[in-house]
Design an enzyme around this catalytic site. Structure first.
Site, PDB file in Angstrom:
ATOM      1  N   GLU A   1       1.914   7.713  -7.426  1.00 22.25           N
ATOM      2  CA  GLU A   1       1.177   6.465  -7.619  1.00 22.25           C
ATOM      3  C   GLU A   1      -0.023   6.663  -8.545  1.00 22.25           C
ATOM      4  O   GLU A   1      -0.270   5.868  -9.445  1.00 22.25           O
ATOM      5  CB  GLU A   1       0.709   5.926  -6.268  1.00 22.25           C
ATOM      6  CG  GLU A   1       0.088   4.542  -6.351  1.00 22.25           C
ATOM      7  CD  GLU A   1      -0.441   4.056  -5.008  1.00 22.25           C
ATOM      8  OE1 GLU A   1      -1.008   4.873  -4.253  1.00 22.25           O
ATOM      9  OE2 GLU A   1      -0.302   2.858  -4.725  1.00 22.25           O
TER      10      GLU A   1
ATOM     11  N   CYS B   1       2.006   6.348   7.959  1.00 22.63           N
ATOM     12  CA  CYS B   1       1.475   7.424   7.118  1.00 22.63           C
ATOM     13  C   CYS B   1       1.103   8.664   7.920  1.00 22.63           C
ATOM     14  O   CYS B   1       1.026   9.765   7.364  1.00 22.63           O
ATOM     15  CB  CYS B   1       0.260   6.942   6.343  1.00 22.63           C
ATOM     16  SG  CYS B   1       0.500   5.322   5.614  1.00 22.63           S
TER      17      CYS B   1
ATOM     18  N   LYS C   1       1.756   9.438  -3.200  1.00 23.51           N
ATOM     19  CA  LYS C   1       0.485   9.081  -3.827  1.00 23.51           C
ATOM     20  C   LYS C   1       0.275   9.869  -5.114  1.00 23.51           C
ATOM     21  O   LYS C   1      -0.435   9.434  -6.012  1.00 23.51           O
ATOM     22  CB  LYS C   1      -0.694   9.330  -2.874  1.00 23.51           C
ATOM     23  CG  LYS C   1      -0.755   8.386  -1.686  1.00 23.51           C
ATOM     24  CD  LYS C   1      -1.168   6.981  -2.082  1.00 23.51           C
ATOM     25  CE  LYS C   1      -1.072   6.014  -0.923  1.00 23.51           C
ATOM     26  NZ  LYS C   1      -1.285   4.623  -1.330  1.00 23.51           N
TER      27      LYS C   1
ATOM     28  N   GLU D   1      -0.771   2.219 -15.469  1.00 28.64           N
ATOM     29  CA  GLU D   1      -1.618   1.027 -15.382  1.00 28.64           C
ATOM     30  C   GLU D   1      -2.899   1.272 -14.597  1.00 28.64           C
ATOM     31  O   GLU D   1      -3.801   0.443 -14.576  1.00 28.64           O
ATOM     32  CB  GLU D   1      -0.838  -0.146 -14.765  1.00 28.64           C
ATOM     33  CG  GLU D   1      -0.376   0.062 -13.340  1.00 28.64           C
ATOM     34  CD  GLU D   1       1.051   0.599 -13.248  1.00 28.64           C
ATOM     35  OE1 GLU D   1       1.507   1.277 -14.201  1.00 28.64           O
ATOM     36  OE2 GLU D   1       1.698   0.350 -12.212  1.00 28.64           O
TER      37      GLU D   1
ATOM     38  N   CYS E   1       0.803  -1.218   0.000  1.00 29.78           N
ATOM     39  CA  CYS E   1       0.000   0.000   0.000  1.00 29.78           C
ATOM     40  C   CYS E   1       0.838   1.271   0.000  1.00 29.78           C
ATOM     41  O   CYS E   1       0.326   2.356  -0.269  1.00 29.78           O
ATOM     42  CB  CYS E   1      -0.980   0.019   1.165  1.00 29.78           C
ATOM     43  SG  CYS E   1      -0.461  -0.940   2.570  1.00 29.78           S
TER      44      CYS E   1
ATOM     45  N   SER F   1       2.526  -8.048  -2.341  1.00 28.06           N
ATOM     46  CA  SER F   1       1.120  -8.401  -2.522  1.00 28.06           C
ATOM     47  C   SER F   1       0.624  -7.848  -3.848  1.00 28.06           C
ATOM     48  O   SER F   1       0.988  -6.744  -4.244  1.00 28.06           O
ATOM     49  CB  SER F   1       0.286  -7.825  -1.382  1.00 28.06           C
ATOM     50  OG  SER F   1      -1.084  -7.848  -1.718  1.00 28.06           O
TER      51      SER F   1
END
Lengths: 103, 418, 243
Positions: free
Chosen positions: B232, B393, B229, B237, B169, B189
């Site tokens: 990200e 975070c 982020k 994709e 994450c 993951s």
């Protein structure tokens, strides 16, 4: 050897004055060191306070486990099916990139 | 630029050449040694190595580092246009920090005030904590599948990665792996991060079932404690919603997340709209079905939180029973690497399984030994949570900057720059 | 320049410890101040800025060690310096009003009457206060900015950096003024960099109150020491006798 005929009279620091200087110096140094170590030790306090805030949010939540979240259950029921389903794999899973090979 | 996919944002974090004093403070926090410039000279960031975590930014004593991506005005524009349904997804860490931008103490939990402010501004809500619960379901199920396959020897229909499983994450952590240790990519993951699940969920399930609008009309705004982020969300994709709709016969090109605002950005947005968090009308989220979350989802912002949340569900899935004691103390706190064991009885086979888990935060100091164990084949763990930022975070690069603190959670180390 | 008879009696104005400490300040503070200006402006390339920074650290270390050693081993001189710098009277105000007569001498060639001064004149007292307080702050803030940035509260580092820069600039400029005046007063320069002595005549010209009140002949110094020793013996004898 330097030749001179006159010299400055000795600077008198009485015992009382000397103790006074040492006392003040000691107090200043000790207070400074104490304040400095306190500030340095507390440098992460803001992080700990934020962490505590989230654990508080956890404790006061009606639902404590992800699998018991009713809105999430409804989403799976009506849409994604169950975890690792083909639709879940398509929308909710991803692949990674070996960036050492990217030009 | 090497190591970047097309469309990915670069140079998100930038050092201001006029303000930089060359003091080397930022270098002590950079997890990838991406800061160049000798001691005393103006520093600069190497964008190939940088993972956009923002730790340098929040720790520079002179405020010489800035976040160059500012979408506040764009989001306000979308809010004011009638064309879009603007959805806000707010991360857990934001609700214990955004108060600081309005004079409150760090850690003040302001969920209702924050949601009230968002509602007043015109946002619909899809709480990232709900997406975090979603991440637990997906990542936890993946972990359980791996346990059943690799440890209990059962057959699997899924294409599985390896054990130990790393959480995925944290986008700074993911880019760190992709840049430096691509050989452990199979251990990451396959589940997306919560916010990157929220995007597709909003533009598919949300569009269809909850808000009843066309998916192209949804403008998804992520409010995050994290500058990575922003990187990200720009990964090419992450257009799963548009691709899904294409298979359903709807054309369209749009990203899953349209804009990312940091906590600091969000505070500025509120101030620009003259919303004061101290006086705003509170909102309990009752008009937003996707604002419902569990306690497990909300602790995602803390180091050890993802682990605890995952174990609550993994325990239930394997044993069929709920965990009696929900707080797992060994994974809480600021120690660099924490570990714990959880023993459980598999309901299906009756076998006893002991899960060994580890939690690392502050990548710079703590994660390499864990990775090297895996490469050497000697890792004792099944599941490892990694967060780039010290403390998790809640101390992310997008959080309000706390003037009395620093991110150095380790012991005193003599940094004598030369 | 007034000419003083070089053959008259001489007075020791700057003992060895003071002269050595002054050298320590020169080798420490001067490179630190000059490199300090460069660090602020950053006019050079990366490698040179790094070298400049290294020189700054070395100068700062020499300065810190000199000050620490002087404070430990010559506490009486430090006390004397503080007493002199912080003792102000009407003479000092009047002296400041005419700037000690220096501008008049330098620009108009005129010598004016100036209120009598002690060992340290009013301008030097100001320099002394600035150095004592400012220098201490520079040393403390400097070491914080070097070794403690990841641990110190950011707001403290910010204000320490602010103070370090502006005090450094101020004291750096004041240092150049000090150097100029020190050279201008050539007799003083010769004393500080030579054997520490001046003719009594010259000292009486610049520091009449010091010559009047605070100096003694070598015989007087030796006698005082003898008397002090005798005092102890007398004291013992006296107490025995009174019993």
């Amino acid at each position: 050897m330097a030749k001179y005929d006159y010299v400055e009279k000795a600077v008198k620091v009485s015992r009382r004055e000397f103790l006074g200087i040492m006392g003040v110096a000691g107090a200043v140094l000790w207070t400074g060191a104490y304040a400095a170590t306190d500030l340095v030790q507390d440098r992460n306090k803001y992080i700990k306070m934020r962490i505590a805030g989230l654990y508080k949010d956890d404790v006061k939540s009606k639902v404590r486990q992800s699998h018991n979240n009713p809105a999430l259950r409804e989403m799976y029921q009506k849409f994604a099916g169950k975890p690792l389903s083909p639709l879940a794999e398509e929308l909710l899973h991803t692949r990674y990139v070996d960036r050492t090979k990217l030009v | 630029m090497k190591g970047l996919q097309p469309s990915e944002l670069q140079g998100i974090i930038e050092i201001n050449k006029k303000e930089c004093k060359g003091c080397d403070a930022c270098k002590t926090f950079c997890p990838t040694n991406a800061i160049e410039g000798k001691y005393g000279a103006v520093h600069r960031i190497n964008n190939e190595k940088c993972v956009s975590c923002g730790q340098c930014l929040t720790n520079c004593p002179f405020g010489a580092i800035k976040d160059t991506v500012d979408r506040v005005d764009l989001v306000i524009e979308k809010l004011q246009s009638t064309k879009y349904t603007v959805v806000a997804s707010v991360a857990p860490a934001v609700r214990v920090a955004i108060g600081e931008e309005f004079g409150m103490k760090p850690g003040t939990l302001v969920t209702e005030k924050m949601n009230g402010a968002l509602k007043q501004a015109g946002f619909k809500l899809l709480d990232t904590n709900l997406a975090a619960d979603n991440t637990i379901m997906e990542e936890g199920s993946e972990l359980v599948e791996k346990i059943r396959h690799y440890i209990l020897g059962e057959k699997t229909e899924h294409h599985l990665g390896k054990l130990p499983q790393f959480t995925s994450c944290c986008p700074a952590w993911v880019k760190y792996v992709e840049d430096n240790y691509p050989q452990i990519i199979p251990n990451l993951s396959s589940a997306k991060s919560p916010i990157m699940m929220a995007g597709p969920v909003a533009k598919t399930y949300g569009a269809k079932e909850i808000w009843q609008v066309e998916p192209e009309k949804i403008y998804m705004v992520a409010m995050m404690p994290c500058t990575a982020k922003k990187f990200e969300a720009s990964r090419p994709e992450f257009t799963s919603a548009a691709e899904y709709w294409k298979t359903q016969g709807r054309e369209g090109h749009y990203p899953d997340i349209d804009a990312v605002l940091t906590t600091r950005d969000l505070a500025r947005l509120f101030k620009k709209l003259n919303i004061d968090l101290n006086t705003v009308k509170e909102y309990d989220g009752s008009d937003d079905p996707l604002s419902v979350y569990s306690g497990a989802g909300t602790i995602f912002g803390n180091t050890g939180g993802v682990m605890e949340a995952a174990l609550r569900t993994a325990y239930y899935v394997i044993t069929g029973k709920e965990l009696e004691v929900l707080s797992l103390e060994p994974v809480r706190g600021l120690k660099g690497v924490k570990d714990a064991s959880v023993t459980m009885k598999d309901a299906k086979t009756g076998k006893e399984i002991t899960l060994r888990v580890a939690v690392a935060h502050g990548i710079k100091e703590n994660v390499v030994p864990l990775i090297e164990q895996i490469i050497a084949g000697t890792s004792p763990y099944h599941f490892i949570e990694v967060m780039n930022c010290p403390g998790g975070c809640v101390n992310g690069g997008g959080q309000p900057i706390n003037p009395m603190g620093t991110s150095w959670v380790e012991q005193y180390k003599a940094f004598l720059p030369w | 320049m007034k000419h003083f008879d070089p053959n008259g009696p001489r007075v020791l104005k700057h003992p060895l410890q003071s002269r050595l400490f002054h050298w320590g300040l020169i080798l420490g503070f001067m490179p630190a101040a000059i490199t300090g200006f460069l660090i602020w402006l950053k006019p050079l390339n990366e490698t040179l800025m790094n070298l400049v920074m290294q020189v700054h650290i070395v100068g700062a270390a020499i300065l810190t060690i000199s000050c620490a050693l002087y404070a430990i081993f010559c506490l009486d001189r430090v006390v004397a310096f503080i007493r002199l710098s912080f003792t102000w009277g009407k003479n000092d105000i009047e002296w400041m009003k005419v700037s000690g007569g220096y501008p008049q001498k330098m620009f108009l060639g005129k010598e004016i009457e100036v209120p009598p001064m002690d060992k340290v004149n009013s301008g030097q007292k100001i320099f002394g206060i600035c150095l004592l307080l400012g220098g201490t702050f520079l040393i403390i803030s400097g070491w914080l900015l070097y070794a403690f940035l990841p641990f110190a509260p950011k707001i403290m580092s910010y204000w320490m950096g602010f103070g370090h820069l502006y005090l450094g600039l101020f004291l750096g400029m004041f240092m150049f003024v000090h150097i100029f005046l020190g050279v201008y007063n050539w007799g003083e320069f010769k004393a500080m960099f030579g054997d520490g002595t001046q003719t009594l005549e010259e000292a009486r010209h610049h520091n009449p109150l010091w010559v009047q009140n605070k100096i003694q002949t070598l015989q007087e110094r030796d006698m005082v020491e003898d008397i002090d020793e005798d005092d102890d013996e007398d004291f013992d004898e006296g107490s025995l006798e009174t019993q």
